[in-house]
Design an enzyme around this catalytic site. Sequence first.
Site, PDB file in Angstrom:
ATOM      1  N   ASP A  70       0.876  -1.167   0.000  1.00 14.68           N
ATOM      2  CA  ASP A  70       0.000   0.000   0.000  1.00 14.68           C
ATOM      3  C   ASP A  70       0.920   1.226   0.000  1.00 14.68           C
ATOM      4  OD1 ASP A  70      -1.578   2.156   0.675  1.00 14.68           O
ATOM      5  OD2 ASP A  70      -2.760   1.061   2.169  1.00 14.68           O
ATOM      6  N   ASN A  97       2.512   5.902 -10.050  1.00 10.97           N
ATOM      7  CA  ASN A  97       1.277   5.799 -10.825  1.00 10.97           C
ATOM      8  C   ASN A  97       0.031   5.471  -9.996  1.00 10.97           C
ATOM      9  OD1 ASN A  97      -0.290   5.114 -13.451  1.00 10.97           O
ATOM     10  ND2 ASN A  97      -0.399   3.220 -12.256  1.00 10.97           N
ATOM     11  N   TYR A 170     -10.169  13.986  -5.458  1.00  7.24           N
ATOM     12  CA  TYR A 170      -9.302  13.573  -6.568  1.00  7.24           C
ATOM     13  C   TYR A 170      -8.595  14.788  -7.192  1.00  7.24           C
ATOM     14  CZ  TYR A 170      -7.891  11.238 -10.924  1.00  7.24           C
ATOM     15  OH  TYR A 170      -7.174  10.727 -11.978  1.00  7.24           O
TER      16      TYR A 170
HETATM   17  C1  BGC Z   1      -9.914  10.449 -14.328  1.00  5.96           C
HETATM   18  C2  BGC Z   1     -10.853   9.802 -15.302  1.00  5.96           C
HETATM   19  C3  BGC Z   1     -11.414  10.837 -16.246  1.00  5.96           C
HETATM   20  C4  BGC Z   1     -10.330  11.700 -16.841  1.00  5.96           C
HETATM   21  C5  BGC Z   1     -10.868  12.843 -17.667  1.00  5.96           C
HETATM   22  C6  BGC Z   1      -8.870  11.197 -15.099  1.00  5.96           C
HETATM   23  O1  BGC Z   1      -7.910  11.728 -14.240  1.00  5.96           O
HETATM   24  O2  BGC Z   1      -9.335   9.463 -13.484  1.00  5.96           O
HETATM   25  O3  BGC Z   1     -11.898   9.169 -14.592  1.00  5.96           O
HETATM   26  O4  BGC Z   1     -12.103  10.174 -17.304  1.00  5.96           O
HETATM   27  O5  BGC Z   1      -9.501  12.207 -15.828  1.00  5.96           O
HETATM   28  O6  BGC Z   1     -11.874  13.541 -16.991  1.00  5.96           O
END
Ligand code: BGC
Length: 272
Positions: A70, A97, A170
Amino acid sequence: MSIFHKARPLQGQRALVTGANSGIGAAVAEALAEAGAKVMINYLEGRDNAEQVAERIRVKEGQAMIFQADVSQENQVESMFDVMVGYWGGIDILINNAGLQQDAALVDMTLEQWNKVISVNLTGQFLCAREATRHFLQRGIVPELSCSVGKIICMSSVHDVIPWAGHVNYAASKGGVSMLMKTLAQELARHKIRVNGISPGAIKTPINLEARDTPEEVEALLKLIPYTRVGEPEDIARAVVWLASDESDYITGATLYVDGGMTLYPGFDNVG
Ligand code: BGC
């Protein structure tokens, strides 16, 4: 004389790819091996997939091993590097990554979802970069392998510049990766360690499978991509090999957007 150095530009180098059991990481691991590197395939879940990636590499006469860790856990990261250096005598390339999404609207997002994404996507890259750098510095330059002491490639996302409603954990993690990468590049350049980023757009991997479920969803996605195709993991893998090789020596602190032009949107109307 060709300005290019070698047909197998990573011959003899040792690469660690985190999250290499599927998606972009798997394609990157295979491409690095094809370019001549020995590859350690890190995974957390999905041992069978990791084994299959290693097997595909071995079938083509490459060298690979798998290691479960992890990346957000300091002791697991340290053990992974110790094993790799123990077996292969060192590390030359780190591909940071491993990453995941846990999507929710802000008002519904739990602290657990926030922490999970930040700790894997961002803290994981810090821990692996720190460990790789310690090894690079101990070993110093090996001119027969590469003209730099080490290379780190940080996988980011177009969402390090495009805000992403409904995915604040994210997007924040990837914005963080971008600054982590640039700061490390600045700090480590004098040691001849190159640090660069790749920011993929929409690539066909399990992470966005749900967003590509129906033809309507794919059509909506294509409206955001001037090049009008969804990317393949190999599109990213080719860029990684180049950034890891001496062909890109003198490039550090750069981000390569491999996104079919997604970061050029808006202003793109998909007609004509
Ligand atoms: C995300 C994807 C997404 C892409 C474009 C990536 O960083 O993980 O889920 O399709 O960005 O939005």
